[in-house]
Design a protein around this motif. Structure first.
Motif, PDB file in Angstrom:
ATOM      1  N   ALA A 149       0.835  -1.204   0.000  1.00  0.00           N
ATOM      2  CA  ALA A 149       0.000   0.000   0.000  1.00  0.00           C
ATOM      3  C   ALA A 149       0.872   1.257   0.000  1.00  0.00           C
ATOM      4  O   ALA A 149       0.561   2.241  -0.688  1.00  0.00           O
ATOM      5  CB  ALA A 149      -0.920   0.000   1.220  1.00  0.00           C
ATOM      6  N   CYS A 150       1.966   1.231   0.734  1.00  0.00           N
ATOM      7  CA  CYS A 150       2.885   2.371   0.765  1.00  0.00           C
ATOM      8  C   CYS A 150       3.543   2.592  -0.595  1.00  0.00           C
ATOM      9  O   CYS A 150       3.699   3.734  -1.046  1.00  0.00           O
ATOM     10  CB  CYS A 150       3.962   2.150   1.826  1.00  0.00           C
ATOM     11  SG  CYS A 150       3.381   2.324   3.526  1.00  0.00           S
ATOM     12  N   LEU A 151       3.919   1.513  -1.254  1.00  0.00           N
ATOM     13  CA  LEU A 151       4.539   1.629  -2.576  1.00  0.00           C
ATOM     14  C   LEU A 151       3.557   2.189  -3.598  1.00  0.00           C
ATOM     15  O   LEU A 151       3.915   3.033  -4.427  1.00  0.00           O
ATOM     16  CB  LEU A 151       5.072   0.266  -3.025  1.00  0.00           C
ATOM     17  CG  LEU A 151       6.298  -0.262  -2.267  1.00  0.00           C
ATOM     18  CD1 LEU A 151       6.595  -1.695  -2.669  1.00  0.00           C
ATOM     19  CD2 LEU A 151       7.514   0.613  -2.528  1.00  0.00           C
ATOM     20  N   LEU A 152       2.314   1.742  -3.541  1.00  0.00           N
ATOM     21  CA  LEU A 152       1.302   2.277  -4.454  1.00  0.00           C
ATOM     22  C   LEU A 152       1.070   3.772  -4.197  1.00  0.00           C
ATOM     23  O   LEU A 152       0.923   4.558  -5.139  1.00  0.00           O
ATOM     24  CB  LEU A 152      -0.008   1.510  -4.286  1.00  0.00           C
ATOM     25  CG  LEU A 152      -0.030   0.084  -4.844  1.00  0.00           C
ATOM     26  CD1 LEU A 152      -1.288  -0.654  -4.409  1.00  0.00           C
ATOM     27  CD2 LEU A 152       0.085   0.090  -6.364  1.00  0.00           C
ATOM     28  N   ASP A 153       1.049   4.142  -2.926  1.00  0.00           N
ATOM     29  CA  ASP A 153       0.890   5.548  -2.566  1.00  0.00           C
ATOM     30  C   ASP A 153       2.061   6.370  -3.101  1.00  0.00           C
ATOM     31  O   ASP A 153       1.871   7.484  -3.613  1.00  0.00           O
ATOM     32  CB  ASP A 153       0.800   5.681  -1.049  1.00  0.00           C
ATOM     33  CG  ASP A 153       0.567   7.112  -0.601  1.00  0.00           C
ATOM     34  OD1 ASP A 153      -0.511   7.656  -0.892  1.00  0.00           O
ATOM     35  OD2 ASP A 153       1.471   7.690   0.036  1.00  0.00           O
ATOM     36  N   ALA A 154       3.265   5.803  -2.995  1.00  0.00           N
ATOM     37  CA  ALA A 154       4.455   6.508  -3.477  1.00  0.00           C
ATOM     38  C   ALA A 154       4.411   6.680  -4.991  1.00  0.00           C
ATOM     39  O   ALA A 154       4.813   7.729  -5.524  1.00  0.00           O
ATOM     40  CB  ALA A 154       5.710   5.732  -3.073  1.00  0.00           C
ATOM     41  N   MET A 213       5.635   9.448   7.429  1.00  0.00           N
ATOM     42  CA  MET A 213       4.391  10.119   7.068  1.00  0.00           C
ATOM     43  C   MET A 213       3.587   9.292   6.074  1.00  0.00           C
ATOM     44  O   MET A 213       2.355   9.216   6.164  1.00  0.00           O
ATOM     45  CB  MET A 213       4.699  11.501   6.483  1.00  0.00           C
ATOM     46  CG  MET A 213       5.255  12.485   7.490  1.00  0.00           C
ATOM     47  SD  MET A 213       4.082  12.822   8.831  1.00  0.00           S
ATOM     48  CE  MET A 213       2.784  13.670   7.924  1.00  0.00           C
ATOM     49  N   HIS A 214       4.290   8.674   5.104  1.00  0.00           N
ATOM     50  CA  HIS A 214       3.605   7.785   4.154  1.00  0.00           C
ATOM     51  C   HIS A 214       2.917   6.650   4.912  1.00  0.00           C
ATOM     52  O   HIS A 214       1.750   6.324   4.668  1.00  0.00           O
ATOM     53  CB  HIS A 214       4.608   7.178   3.168  1.00  0.00           C
ATOM     54  CG  HIS A 214       5.037   8.101   2.079  1.00  0.00           C
ATOM     55  ND1 HIS A 214       6.097   8.956   2.213  1.00  0.00           N
ATOM     56  CD2 HIS A 214       4.559   8.288   0.817  1.00  0.00           C
ATOM     57  CE1 HIS A 214       6.255   9.633   1.084  1.00  0.00           C
ATOM     58  NE2 HIS A 214       5.332   9.254   0.224  1.00  0.00           N
ATOM     59  N   VAL A 215       3.659   6.040   5.835  1.00  0.00           N
ATOM     60  CA  VAL A 215       3.127   4.899   6.577  1.00  0.00           C
ATOM     61  C   VAL A 215       1.931   5.328   7.418  1.00  0.00           C
ATOM     62  O   VAL A 215       0.899   4.635   7.452  1.00  0.00           O
ATOM     63  CB  VAL A 215       4.213   4.274   7.473  1.00  0.00           C
ATOM     64  CG1 VAL A 215       3.642   3.119   8.294  1.00  0.00           C
ATOM     65  CG2 VAL A 215       5.386   3.775   6.629  1.00  0.00           C
ATOM     66  N   ALA A 216       2.034   6.463   8.087  1.00  0.00           N
ATOM     67  CA  ALA A 216       0.928   6.952   8.919  1.00  0.00           C
ATOM     68  C   ALA A 216      -0.320   7.180   8.087  1.00  0.00           C
ATOM     69  O   ALA A 216      -1.442   6.859   8.518  1.00  0.00           O
ATOM     70  CB  ALA A 216       1.348   8.244   9.628  1.00  0.00           C
ATOM     71  N   ARG A 217      -0.147   7.719   6.891  1.00  0.00           N
ATOM     72  CA  ARG A 217      -1.291   7.978   6.009  1.00  0.00           C
ATOM     73  C   ARG A 217      -1.953   6.655   5.594  1.00  0.00           C
ATOM     74  O   ARG A 217      -3.184   6.534   5.604  1.00  0.00           O
ATOM     75  CB  ARG A 217      -0.820   8.753   4.776  1.00  0.00           C
ATOM     76  CG  ARG A 217      -1.949   9.129   3.833  1.00  0.00           C
ATOM     77  CD  ARG A 217      -1.536  10.186   2.819  1.00  0.00           C
ATOM     78  NE  ARG A 217      -0.308   9.822   2.119  1.00  0.00           N
ATOM     79  CZ  ARG A 217       0.868  10.458   2.262  1.00  0.00           C
ATOM     80  NH1 ARG A 217       0.975  11.479   3.093  1.00  0.00           N
ATOM     81  NH2 ARG A 217       1.933  10.077   1.578  1.00  0.00           N
ATOM     82  N   ILE A 218      -1.143   5.668   5.258  1.00  0.00           N
ATOM     83  CA  ILE A 218      -1.670   4.369   4.844  1.00  0.00           C
ATOM     84  C   ILE A 218      -2.389   3.686   6.002  1.00  0.00           C
ATOM     85  O   ILE A 218      -3.482   3.124   5.836  1.00  0.00           O
ATOM     86  CB  ILE A 218      -0.533   3.476   4.311  1.00  0.00           C
ATOM     87  CG1 ILE A 218      -0.006   4.006   2.987  1.00  0.00           C
ATOM     88  CG2 ILE A 218      -1.001   2.035   4.162  1.00  0.00           C
ATOM     89  CD1 ILE A 218      -1.058   4.130   1.901  1.00  0.00           C
ATOM     90  N   LEU A 219      -1.798   3.731   7.195  1.00  0.00           N
ATOM     91  CA  LEU A 219      -2.417   3.078   8.350  1.00  0.00           C
ATOM     92  C   LEU A 219      -3.738   3.754   8.720  1.00  0.00           C
ATOM     93  O   LEU A 219      -4.674   3.086   9.165  1.00  0.00           O
ATOM     94  CB  LEU A 219      -1.458   3.096   9.540  1.00  0.00           C
ATOM     95  CG  LEU A 219      -0.165   2.284   9.352  1.00  0.00           C
ATOM     96  CD1 LEU A 219       0.677   2.315  10.627  1.00  0.00           C
ATOM     97  CD2 LEU A 219      -0.483   0.836   8.966  1.00  0.00           C
TER      98      LEU A 219
END
Length: 267
Positions: free
Chosen positions: A239-244, A255-261
């Motif tokens: 999910a983090c990679l897709l967001d990136a 911050m990426h991880v917090a947003r995904i969680l």
């Protein structure tokens, strides 16, 4: 999508990873060692672990390491497995038509396993996955199955694989005769913090990455959320990679991880 954006050879954090490329934590290696012991000594045992902890991966790793000239691997995974269906499934694995009655199918399977062991010099390795869902009659049948020639030589290795409640079920008094026959019991726990970091970095290296993608803080946040359960790590990292990719970011931070969680909690 992910692979093309980062310029990798393959997509990381998927189930399709070859057993040659698995990350082998100390606990995972210990689990595999116990499985190999059960196979070599033709023993009866069980492996438990939380959902996604790597139990099935360990079984797949074992299967790929077995010498096909010495072993015949049989895998069953059916929550509704009953004694009659159990023998029928096993016989179908051998390409045989099972007898109609359960008692006849059982004798048919026992004869087959002995012939395999004595005449073909092969050991049957029977793995029953999702064993925590088995009903009492099936567990009792497994007890009888291990009683070859009145507790002398066993021609097969039998492994039960399931979630932690399997251990709790086997502790019941009614199933004590089963646990007494078990030579090996092992619980596969999640990765610790250092192993989680190493797992993520290993997955990326196997995919073809040559530079850091997740910051240390991001990996620590992932560990705190997933408790080191590999399947959960895979889900969050994907999910983090897709967001990136969508944000055109090459580095994933906390911050990426917090947003995904946060998104996970809202689903």
């Amino acid at each position: 999508m992910i692979r093309h954006f980062f310029g990798w050879e393959r997509t990381p954090f998927t189930k399709e990873i070859s057993t040659d490329h698995l990350y082998l934590s100390e606990r995972f290696k210990e689990c595999v060692a116990r499985l190999h012991y059960m196979v070599k000594t033709r023993s009866f045992g069980c492996v438990t672990g939380d959902i996604g902890s790597g139990k099935s991966t360990a079984i797949r790793y074992l299967r790929d390491q077995l010498d096909l000239h010495k072993y015949r691997f049989l895998y069953l995974s059916d929550a509704n497995l009953r004694p009659r269906d159990f023998y029928r499934e096993l016989l179908h694995h051998f390409g045989l038509s099972p007898k109609f009655l359960r008692s006849e199918a059982k004798r048919q399977f026992q004869h087959l396993v002995w012939d395999l062991y004595e005449n073909q010099k092969k050991v049957a390795v029977v793995v029953i996955d999702e064993a925590h869902l088995l009903q009492g009659d099936m567990l009792q049948e497994i007890r009888f199955l291990t009683n070859f020639q009145i507790d002398s030589v066993s021609p097969l290795a039998l492994v039960l694989v399931g979630q932690p409640e399997l251990q709790a079920t086997l502790q019941l008094r009614v199933f004590k005769p089963i646990t007494q026959r078990m030579n090996v019991r092992f619980h596969l726990s999640g990765l610790d913090l250092q192993e989680t970091r190493a797992y993520i970095e290993h997955q990326l290296q196997v995919a073809g990455s040559t530079h850091p993608v997740f910051t240390t803080e991001a990996m620590d946040a992932i560990h705190a959320h997933t408790r080191g359960i590999s399947r959960e790590i895979n889900n969050v990292c994907t999910a983090c990679l897709l967001d990136a990719v969508l944000r055109k970011d090459k580095l994933i931070d906390a911050m990426h991880v917090a947003r995904i969680l946060t998104e996970f909690k809202e689903q």
